[in-house]
Design an enzyme around this catalytic site. Sequence first.
Site, PDB file in Angstrom:
ATOM      1  N   ASP A   1     -10.117   5.120  -2.574  1.00 47.26           N
ATOM      2  CA  ASP A   1      -8.845   5.519  -3.534  1.00 47.26           C
ATOM      3  C   ASP A   1      -9.460   5.711  -5.286  1.00 47.26           C
ATOM      4  O   ASP A   1     -10.223   5.758  -5.309  1.00 47.26           O
ATOM      5  CB  ASP A   1      -6.922   4.040  -4.258  1.00 47.26           C
ATOM      6  CG  ASP A   1      -8.096   3.309  -4.830  1.00 47.26           C
ATOM      7  OD1 ASP A   1      -9.399   3.010  -5.399  1.00 47.26           O
ATOM      8  OD2 ASP A   1      -7.510   2.094  -5.193  1.00 47.26           O
TER       9      ASP A   1
ATOM     10  N   GLU B   1       0.954  -1.066  -0.031  1.00 45.22           N
ATOM     11  CA  GLU B   1       0.247   0.367   0.402  1.00 45.22           C
ATOM     12  C   GLU B   1       0.987   1.448  -0.310  1.00 45.22           C
ATOM     13  O   GLU B   1       0.653   2.299  -0.573  1.00 45.22           O
ATOM     14  CB  GLU B   1      -0.579  -0.290   0.848  1.00 45.22           C
ATOM     15  CG  GLU B   1      -2.327  -0.582   1.397  1.00 45.22           C
ATOM     16  CD  GLU B   1      -2.947  -0.865   0.204  1.00 45.22           C
ATOM     17  OE1 GLU B   1      -3.373   0.340  -1.338  1.00 45.22           O
ATOM     18  OE2 GLU B   1      -3.713  -1.858  -0.333  1.00 45.22           O
TER      19      GLU B   1
ATOM     20  N   TYR C   1      -6.373   6.906   3.974  1.00 41.43           N
ATOM     21  CA  TYR C   1      -6.050   5.734   3.273  1.00 41.43           C
ATOM     22  C   TYR C   1      -5.859   4.337   3.181  1.00 41.43           C
ATOM     23  O   TYR C   1      -6.250   3.217   3.262  1.00 41.43           O
ATOM     24  CB  TYR C   1      -5.563   6.315   1.750  1.00 41.43           C
ATOM     25  CG  TYR C   1      -5.807   4.868   1.154  1.00 41.43           C
ATOM     26  CD1 TYR C   1      -7.134   4.361   0.222  1.00 41.43           C
ATOM     27  CD2 TYR C   1      -4.619   4.427   0.934  1.00 41.43           C
ATOM     28  CE1 TYR C   1      -6.465   2.969  -0.455  1.00 41.43           C
ATOM     29  CE2 TYR C   1      -4.950   2.955   0.203  1.00 41.43           C
ATOM     30  CZ  TYR C   1      -5.131   2.669  -0.542  1.00 41.43           C
ATOM     31  OH  TYR C   1      -5.804   1.670  -1.359  1.00 41.43           O
TER      32      TYR C   1
END
Length: 327
Positions: free
Chosen positions: A130, A30, A112
Amino acid sequence: MRWYAVDKRRLPWRAENGEPADPYRVWLSEIMLQQTTVAAVKPYFDAFTRKWPDVDALAAAEEAEVMRAWAGLGYYARARNLIACAREIAAHGGAFPAEEAALRRLPGIGGYTAAAVAAIAFGQRAVVVDGNVERVVARLFAVAQPLPGAKPRLRELADSLTPDQGAGDFAQAMMDLGATICTPRSPACGRCPLADHCAAWAEERPELYPVKAKKAAKPRREWIAYWLERDGRVLLVRRPNRGLLGGMLALPTDPPADVVWQEAGAVEHVFTHFVLTMRVMCGAGDAQAGGEWWPVTDVEQAGLPTVFAKAARRALAWRAEPRRQAA
Ligand code: SF4
């Protein structure tokens, strides 16, 4: 979710065959995927996990080595935060926290990433939004408000869809749908499992969404890179930790010596917020200030960030021009 079970992308950081996800791999992927494509990330992810298979190994790595391994992936503050985060986790017993709020307090983990790790690695209910998810949701509900103003609304809508159980698979299903079917320019609505529920498809104008506010042209900046050679070596300096490309090995951007400088041309590089033109000056001699003298023939292995790698290639091309060889 049924579509995802069959058609999901096989990605090196994803758990297969119902095995539990490894939080280290989810977190690492990520961080790498922020602002970067899956295709660009894969070789870096493989190299990192081979060299540093778990968070303790990464925490024990030398910072310069990690920065070198990261070179070319861009947004170097991510690499510095990666090390800081690994060290903090290692110092607390090597286990990632499972809660979104606790993840958020770690270096380099924003809203996020905290949601993605909590949902994907720990099965927590978290709303993961996203660019792919934003696009799918904007189309599903035909949200006419332009981005970025529409972000809170899109998040709210994504929240309304997120299930209590399986939020991680749900998030990944939405991302995969956005990456493979609901693509920015030509969505394949005919094959989409959500077509029956999609307002943009009902309007027959899916590619109009998400609506985007017009962007201003990027400002331009100019820098100079200095290629100073001595005995087949070129001078590299480590950039200060704060600021653009901080902590990376680079060509000096202030004249490192009082020698005759010759202009070798210029290169251009587009950053998120501006376009940089970098003029390249070449000279020979000794430097007043310190740095690393790196073999010219090996400069590709120095781990220079992309804009400096371009400048180095420009200097090498300039040196190789026939009239200079003759001189
Ligand atoms: S029907 Fe088309 S626009 Fe709607 S979610 Fe599916 S691919 Fe995207």
